[in-house]
Design an enzyme around this catalytic site. Structure first.
Site, PDB file in Angstrom:
ATOM      1  N   GLY A  12       2.412   7.751 -11.398  1.00 56.29           N
ATOM      2  CA  GLY A  12       2.535   6.641 -12.335  1.00 56.29           C
ATOM      3  C   GLY A  12       3.945   6.305 -12.781  1.00 56.29           C
ATOM      4  O   GLY A  12       4.139   5.765 -13.873  1.00 56.29           O
ATOM      5  N   THR A  13       4.954   6.559 -11.911  1.00 61.22           N
ATOM      6  CA  THR A  13       6.307   6.173 -12.332  1.00 61.22           C
ATOM      7  C   THR A  13       6.442   4.645 -12.383  1.00 61.22           C
ATOM      8  O   THR A  13       7.201   4.127 -13.207  1.00 61.22           O
ATOM      9  CB  THR A  13       7.390   6.760 -11.406  1.00 61.22           C
ATOM     10  OG1 THR A  13       7.247   6.232 -10.098  1.00 61.22           O
ATOM     11  CG2 THR A  13       7.331   8.282 -11.370  1.00 61.22           C
ATOM     12  N   ASN A  14       5.723   3.948 -11.533  1.00 60.24           N
ATOM     13  CA  ASN A  14       5.769   2.482 -11.610  1.00 60.24           C
ATOM     14  C   ASN A  14       5.060   1.977 -12.864  1.00 60.24           C
ATOM     15  O   ASN A  14       5.507   1.012 -13.483  1.00 60.24           O
ATOM     16  CB  ASN A  14       5.169   1.856 -10.346  1.00 60.24           C
ATOM     17  CG  ASN A  14       6.180   1.834  -9.217  1.00 60.24           C
ATOM     18  OD1 ASN A  14       7.145   1.071  -9.253  1.00 60.24           O
ATOM     19  ND2 ASN A  14       5.982   2.685  -8.224  1.00 60.24           N
ATOM     20  N   MET A  91      -3.893   3.884  -4.338  1.00 65.17           N
ATOM     21  CA  MET A  91      -3.980   4.267  -2.925  1.00 65.17           C
ATOM     22  C   MET A  91      -5.342   3.981  -2.303  1.00 65.17           C
ATOM     23  O   MET A  91      -5.691   4.561  -1.284  1.00 65.17           O
ATOM     24  CB  MET A  91      -3.649   5.753  -2.769  1.00 65.17           C
ATOM     25  CG  MET A  91      -2.275   6.118  -3.268  1.00 65.17           C
ATOM     26  SD  MET A  91      -0.966   5.182  -2.470  1.00 65.17           S
ATOM     27  CE  MET A  91       0.472   6.059  -3.051  1.00 65.17           C
ATOM     28  N   ILE A  93      -8.255   1.133  -0.938  1.00 66.35           N
ATOM     29  CA  ILE A  93      -8.449  -0.245  -0.485  1.00 66.35           C
ATOM     30  C   ILE A  93      -9.675  -0.833  -1.174  1.00 66.35           C
ATOM     31  O   ILE A  93     -10.707  -0.172  -1.292  1.00 66.35           O
ATOM     32  CB  ILE A  93      -8.579  -0.269   1.053  1.00 66.35           C
ATOM     33  CG1 ILE A  93      -7.262   0.256   1.632  1.00 66.35           C
ATOM     34  CG2 ILE A  93      -8.966  -1.659   1.567  1.00 66.35           C
ATOM     35  CD1 ILE A  93      -6.811  -0.283   2.938  1.00 66.35           C
ATOM     36  N   LEU A  94      -9.548  -2.064  -1.637  1.00 63.45           N
ATOM     37  CA  LEU A  94     -10.693  -2.782  -2.210  1.00 63.45           C
ATOM     38  C   LEU A  94     -11.062  -3.913  -1.252  1.00 63.45           C
ATOM     39  O   LEU A  94     -10.207  -4.428  -0.540  1.00 63.45           O
ATOM     40  CB  LEU A  94     -10.330  -3.347  -3.588  1.00 63.45           C
ATOM     41  CG  LEU A  94      -9.905  -2.306  -4.634  1.00 63.45           C
ATOM     42  CD1 LEU A  94      -9.444  -2.989  -5.915  1.00 63.45           C
ATOM     43  CD2 LEU A  94     -11.037  -1.327  -4.928  1.00 63.45           C
ATOM     44  N   ASN A 108       0.801  -5.965  -5.684  1.00 68.23           N
ATOM     45  CA  ASN A 108       0.990  -4.581  -5.257  1.00 68.23           C
ATOM     46  C   ASN A 108       2.472  -4.332  -5.030  1.00 68.23           C
ATOM     47  O   ASN A 108       3.188  -5.217  -4.566  1.00 68.23           O
ATOM     48  CB  ASN A 108       0.237  -4.360  -3.926  1.00 68.23           C
ATOM     49  CG  ASN A 108       0.488  -2.993  -3.324  1.00 68.23           C
ATOM     50  OD1 ASN A 108       0.414  -1.974  -4.010  1.00 68.23           O
ATOM     51  ND2 ASN A 108       0.788  -2.943  -2.032  1.00 68.23           N
ATOM     52  N   HIS A 110       4.940  -2.161  -2.712  1.00 70.25           N
ATOM     53  CA  HIS A 110       4.933  -1.373  -1.477  1.00 70.25           C
ATOM     54  C   HIS A 110       6.346  -0.837  -1.240  1.00 70.25           C
ATOM     55  O   HIS A 110       7.323  -1.594  -1.351  1.00 70.25           O
ATOM     56  CB  HIS A 110       4.488  -2.244  -0.292  1.00 70.25           C
ATOM     57  CG  HIS A 110       4.429  -1.478   0.984  1.00 70.25           C
ATOM     58  ND1 HIS A 110       3.408  -0.590   1.263  1.00 70.25           N
ATOM     59  CD2 HIS A 110       5.289  -1.411   2.029  1.00 70.25           C
ATOM     60  CE1 HIS A 110       3.644  -0.025   2.446  1.00 70.25           C
ATOM     61  NE2 HIS A 110       4.774  -0.506   2.933  1.00 70.25           N
TER      62      HIS A 110
HETATM   63  C1  GAR Z   1       5.254   4.324  -4.965  1.00 72.30           C
HETATM   64  O1  GAR Z   1       6.357   4.580  -4.140  1.00 72.30           O
HETATM   65  C2  GAR Z   1       4.508   3.111  -4.473  1.00 72.30           C
HETATM   66  O2  GAR Z   1       5.324   2.099  -3.981  1.00 72.30           O
HETATM   67  C3  GAR Z   1       3.691   3.719  -3.382  1.00 72.30           C
HETATM   68  O3  GAR Z   1       3.282   4.975  -3.863  1.00 72.30           O
HETATM   69  C4  GAR Z   1       4.214   5.437  -4.837  1.00 72.30           C
HETATM   70  C5  GAR Z   1       3.470   5.680  -6.138  1.00 72.30           C
HETATM   71  O4  GAR Z   1       4.299   6.241  -7.092  1.00 72.30           O
HETATM   72  N1  GAR Z   1       2.579   2.875  -3.039  1.00 72.30           N
HETATM   73  C6  GAR Z   1       2.116   2.751  -1.812  1.00 72.30           C
HETATM   74  O5  GAR Z   1       2.533   3.384  -0.875  1.00 72.30           O
HETATM   75  C7  GAR Z   1       0.968   1.762  -1.662  1.00 72.30           C
HETATM   76  N2  GAR Z   1       0.853   1.338  -0.297  1.00 72.30           N
HETATM   77  P1  GAR Z   1       3.955   6.205  -8.646  1.00 72.30           P
HETATM   78  O6  GAR Z   1       2.508   6.690  -8.811  1.00 72.30           O
HETATM   79  O7  GAR Z   1       4.931   7.180  -9.240  1.00 72.30           O
HETATM   80  O8  GAR Z   1       4.144   4.802  -9.155  1.00 72.30           O
END
Ligand code: GAR
Length: 210
Positions: A12-14, A91, A93-94, A108, A110
């Site tokens: 969940g850093t994003n 992570m 797919i819906l 999203n 990516h």
């Molecule tokens: C992030 O790098 C995000 O871009 C990627 O997973 C990581 C999640 O980090 N997402 C994908 O690869 C989706 N295709 P987070 O949980 O710390 O935000």
């Protein structure tokens, strides 16, 4: 005010970047009203709870297939009156039922420059492993609208990040998060909430500041 529902599966850093933006410069009038996790032990849930944000777990493992899981997520999004749905490290797919119901209202992040290193199987560290295996000198991140086609929806924002000699998937992932993802995801959410993203010929564009 737009209700923002964030979908997560991991650290969940994003999500944190979105919360930090909300608490500082704001999200263009939008507010994170709910965080939905596909995993019960995702640390993102702790981040949400610490910030007083409602959390819901819809455990992917408890559903037999994508269709049933999608139905459960769709019901939750509808009952939360989501105006914008953000995949932030989600992570799972819906299916098209969700994509159609939230067309151009679901985005999203990516961790690569789409159309490179994207699509089925390209998620998390796999993306950075593939970029390093190819020897690209630039990678980065993309925020795009979610459509039925995995990582194929209209691109909203992209930011390039340098790949350095000696990078590992982990060091590259971290640099891309810090320099790209944590910046362009809150920015795209802000632009959406300010009604500044428009679609023309299936592509997304930004209305510039006057
Ligand atoms: C992030 O790098 C995000 O871009 C990627 O997973 C990581 C999640 O980090 N997402 C994908 O690869 C989706 N295709 P987070 O949980 O710390 O935000």
């Amino acid at each position: 005010m737009k209700n923002i529902v964030v979908l997560v599966s991991g650290g969940g850093t994003n999500l944190q970047a979105l919360i930090d933006a909300q608490n500082s410069i704001g999200l263009g009038g939008g507010k994170i009203t709910c965080v939905i996790s596909s995993k019960p032990d995702a640390y993102a849930l702790t981040r949400a709870a610490e910030n007083g944000i409602k959390t819901i777990v819809i455990n992917r493992k408890k559903y037999a297939d994508v269709a049933q899981y999608s139905r459960a997520v769709l019901e939750a999004l509808d009952s939360e009156h989501a105006d914008l749905v953000v995949y932030a490290g989600f992570m799972t797919i819906l299916d098209e039922s969700v994509c159609n119901a939230y067309k151009y209202k679901m985005m999203n992040v990516h961790p690569a420059l789409i159309p490179s290193f994207c699509g089925k199987g390209f998620y998390g560290l796999h993306v950075h492993k593939a970029a390093l295996a190819k020897g690209v000198k630039l990678s980065g991140a993309t925020v795009h609208f979610v459509t039925e086609e995995c990582d194929g929806g209209p691109i909203i924002l992209q930011k390039a990040v340098e790949v350095k000699y000696g990078d590992t998937p982990e060091t590259l992932q971290r640099r891309i998060m810090e320099q790209a993802e944590w910046k362009i995801l809150p920015e795209a959410v802000r632009l959406f909430c300010e009604d500044r993203i428009f679609i023309e010929d299936g592509k997304a564009y930004i209305k510039e500041d006057k």
